[in-house]
Motif scaffolding. Structure first.
Motif, PDB file in Angstrom:
ATOM      1  N   LEU A   1      20.090 -48.607 -27.232  1.00 35.55           N
ATOM      2  CA  LEU A   1      18.806 -49.253 -26.984  1.00 35.55           C
ATOM      3  C   LEU A   1      17.889 -49.079 -28.199  1.00 35.55           C
ATOM      4  CD1 LEU A   1      18.206 -47.961 -23.340  1.00 35.55           C
ATOM      5  CD2 LEU A   1      19.241 -50.118 -24.023  1.00 35.55           C
ATOM      6  N   PRO A   2      17.080 -50.091 -28.540  1.00 39.24           N
ATOM      7  CA  PRO A   2      17.053 -51.425 -27.931  1.00 39.24           C
ATOM      8  C   PRO A   2      18.279 -52.241 -28.335  1.00 39.24           C
ATOM      9  CG  PRO A   2      15.562 -51.335 -29.787  1.00 39.24           C
ATOM     10  CD  PRO A   2      16.055 -49.931 -29.590  1.00 39.24           C
ATOM     11  N   ILE A   3      18.722 -53.119 -27.456  1.00 41.68           N
ATOM     12  CA  ILE A   3      19.937 -53.897 -27.666  1.00 41.68           C
ATOM     13  C   ILE A   3      19.640 -55.079 -28.579  1.00 41.68           C
ATOM     14  CG2 ILE A   3      21.756 -55.212 -26.516  1.00 41.68           C
ATOM     15  CD1 ILE A   3      21.072 -53.603 -23.966  1.00 41.68           C
ATOM     16  N   LYS A   4      20.558 -55.358 -29.484  1.00 46.73           N
ATOM     17  CA  LYS A   4      20.404 -56.475 -30.408  1.00 46.73           C
ATOM     18  C   LYS A   4      21.416 -57.557 -30.078  1.00 46.73           C
ATOM     19  CE  LYS A   4      18.773 -53.528 -34.187  1.00 46.73           C
ATOM     20  NZ  LYS A   4      18.992 -53.084 -35.593  1.00 46.73           N
ATOM     21  N   ALA A   5      20.967 -58.823 -30.106  1.00 45.64           N
ATOM     22  CA  ALA A   5      21.861 -59.945 -29.837  1.00 45.64           C
ATOM     23  C   ALA A   5      23.008 -59.953 -30.826  1.00 45.64           C
ATOM     24  CB  ALA A   5      21.084 -61.262 -29.911  1.00 45.64           C
ATOM     25  N   GLY A   6      24.211 -60.216 -30.330  1.00 46.54           N
ATOM     26  CA  GLY A   6      25.393 -60.262 -31.167  1.00 46.54           C
ATOM     27  C   GLY A   6      26.140 -58.954 -31.240  1.00 46.54           C
TER      28      GLY A   6
END
Length: 517
Positions: free
Chosen positions: A418-423
């Motif tokens: 976290l925080p989550i990143k797209a891809g």
């Protein structure tokens, strides 16, 4: 095809071949049933048992059973029938089924079936003038046949005091020996309906479901339970104790003509909520500490045994002290907010009591819901532990996560950060936190943008479970969760997992929403 996929395909092929072999054997084996329906009681007659036994006779004959039937039987006749039934079952082998509709009483933890000529005026006369259900169970077990089923539509006591098919404490729970199943028209200690029509509520649905092809016997009783609960507005919940080994179908799956036999699979059903509750209660019912009983109440605040759990906690003199302890260890807004910041997310969902919100899980097949208050159980310089089972390290690495009714932990790398990143994506070895057998599974995931600043984790997962005979089998499927960027826990998730072989009755299909406070 991945190594895991090849393993699953080979395993499913082996399971299918084994099932076809079992069906071929099951279709050829003898089936013998003894049915007794008693209505004409002098003190408290019942409307439907004779009709019920006739309905069951038709359904079982259609399923290949040889049926021995008695209506309004005397105690002498009931004892003779059981003796002859046991002898014939021992000679023929195969599948045995005993069904009783009528009055039953529980005395000192044992169940007694009442004949129409029983003359019982005091409790100490019950054993002498009625049929002990354990005698039937022992007679069938001693026959040494493959499968034995006992069905008691007799969950009522003190039948001589009222003119209705009801009572206050029903029948006692009976342990099913190996290779057998004991079914009750309602939960132990509860009462059953005699029905408003021609048949009792339980038997009406049982006879109907028996006629459906392709349903394993456990699935038959699950569907009956769901139908009876629905029609009775949750006032009556059928129950079973089972120690069956191998498969049994009242009516075998339909086989389609072609180069290889194909079977129409039964409609899958989600986790059986009644069985899950009974399993949890079995684990805590002998608890010596209030915490274990409270774990049951947290999951089932209005469950079948909620009053018993509360009474035992009160007897321990621990209710007040538990509340005081909870207040002392509760995390205030400041400490929890600091922890949330430490894992890289924004604070704002925590209240002074330490309750973050309520996780509302819904079985997507039955519609039944269960609630779990989510609190911070532990928070230190290394990690935050939540009552949902989720664990998040100080640097935002997710170490454990709830997937439906189970919690899994990462064995090496974190699940995600976290925080989550797209891809972002990954493949992590996992294990269930509730299994004593150390056996690894795999969770393969990727993160995609879900709009409004939210992120979605999409994953394929498989993990081990305990199957028939305590062997290990595989549960596999998908899990998806939405993170809103403001909280360390998913705001919602959806899970669809299924087992096979020894796990064929294991399903984990649910949606959930964490309602933050």
């Amino acid at each position: 095809m991945s190594h895991v996929s090849r393993q699953c395909c080979l395993w499913l092929l082996g399971a299918a071949v084994a099932l076809v072999q079992q069906l071929a054997f099951a279709n050829a084996e003898p089936r013998l049933a003894l049915l007794i329906g008693n209505s004409s009681y002098k003190a408290s007659p019942l409307a439907n048992p004779v009709n019920d036994v006739r309905l069951m006779e038709g359904a079982l004959k259609e399923s290949g059973f040889t049926v021995i039937k008695a209506e309004n039987a005397s105690i002498r006749e009931m004892r003779r029938l059981v003796r002859d039934f046991g002898d014939r079952l021992k000679a023929s082998g195969g599948v045995g089924l005993f069904y009783f509709a009528g009055h039953g009483v529980q005395v000192r933890g044992e169940n007694f079936l009442i004949s129409t000529d029983s003359d019982i005026r005091n409790e100490d006369e019950v054993a002498d003038d009625s049929l002990n259900a354990n005698v039937i169970l022992e007679k069938m077990q001693s026959a040494g046949n493959r499968v034995n089923l006992i069905v008691l539509d007799a969950c009522r006591n003190n039948p001589f005091s009222v003119k209705s098919r009801s009572a206050t404490s029903g029948l006692a729970n009976m342990s099913a020996p190996s290779g057998s199943l004991v079914a009750y028209s309602t939960a132990p200690g509860s009462v059953a309906s005699d029905g408003k029509g021609r048949n009792g509520l339980y038997t009406e649905h049982l006879a109907k479901v028996i006629r459906q092809p392709g349903l394993p016997v456990e699935e038959v009783f699950k569907q009956v339970r769901a139908a009876v609960r629905r029609e009775s507005n949750n006032q009556q919940t059928p129950w079973e104790n089972t120690a069956l080994e191998g498969q049994f179908f009242f009516k075998a799956p339909v086989q389609v003509a072609g180069p290889a036999p194909a079977m129409v699979a039964p409609r899958p059903e989600g986790p059986d909520p009644v069985a899950l509750e009974m399993s949890l209660w079995d684990n805590v019912k002998t608890a010596t500490t209030a915490g274990e009983l409270q774990a049951y109440l947290n999951r089932y605040p209005s469950g079948f045994f909620a009053d018993v759990a509360k009474a035992r906690m009160a007897a321990m003199g621990s209710l007040a002290s538990d509340k005081a302890t909870a207040q002392k260890v509760a995390y205030g807004r400041t400490s929890v907010d600091a922890n949330l910041k430490a894992v890289g997310v924004s604070p704002g969902a925590t209240v002074a009591s330490g309750v973050i919100g309520t996780l509302v899980m819904k079985d997507t097949l039955t519609g039944l819901k269960s609630n779990l208050d989510v609190t911070v159980q532990e928070s230190d310089a290394e990690k935050t532990v939540y009552s949902s089972g989720d664990v998040i390290a100080r640097d935002g690495k997710v170490q454990q996560v709830r997937i439906g009714s189970v919690v899994v932990r990462a064995l090496s790398d974190p699940l995600w950060t976290l925080p989550i990143k797209a891809g972002a994506e990954g493949e992590v070895k996992i294990e269930r936190t509730d299994m004593s057998v150390r056996s690894h599974g795999v969770l393969k995931w990727k993160a995609v943008a879900a709009g409004d600043g939210k992120m979605k984790i999409e994953s394929r997962v498989w993990y081990p479970a305990i199957g028939a005979g305590s062997g290990v089998c595989i549960v596999a499927g998908k899990w998806a969760a939405i993170y809103d960027g403001e909280h360390a826990l998913p705001e919602s998730f959806f899970v669809e997992l299924r087992g096979g072989g020894g796990c064929r009755d294991v399903f984990n299909m649910a949606s959930a929403e964490l309602q933050f406070q």
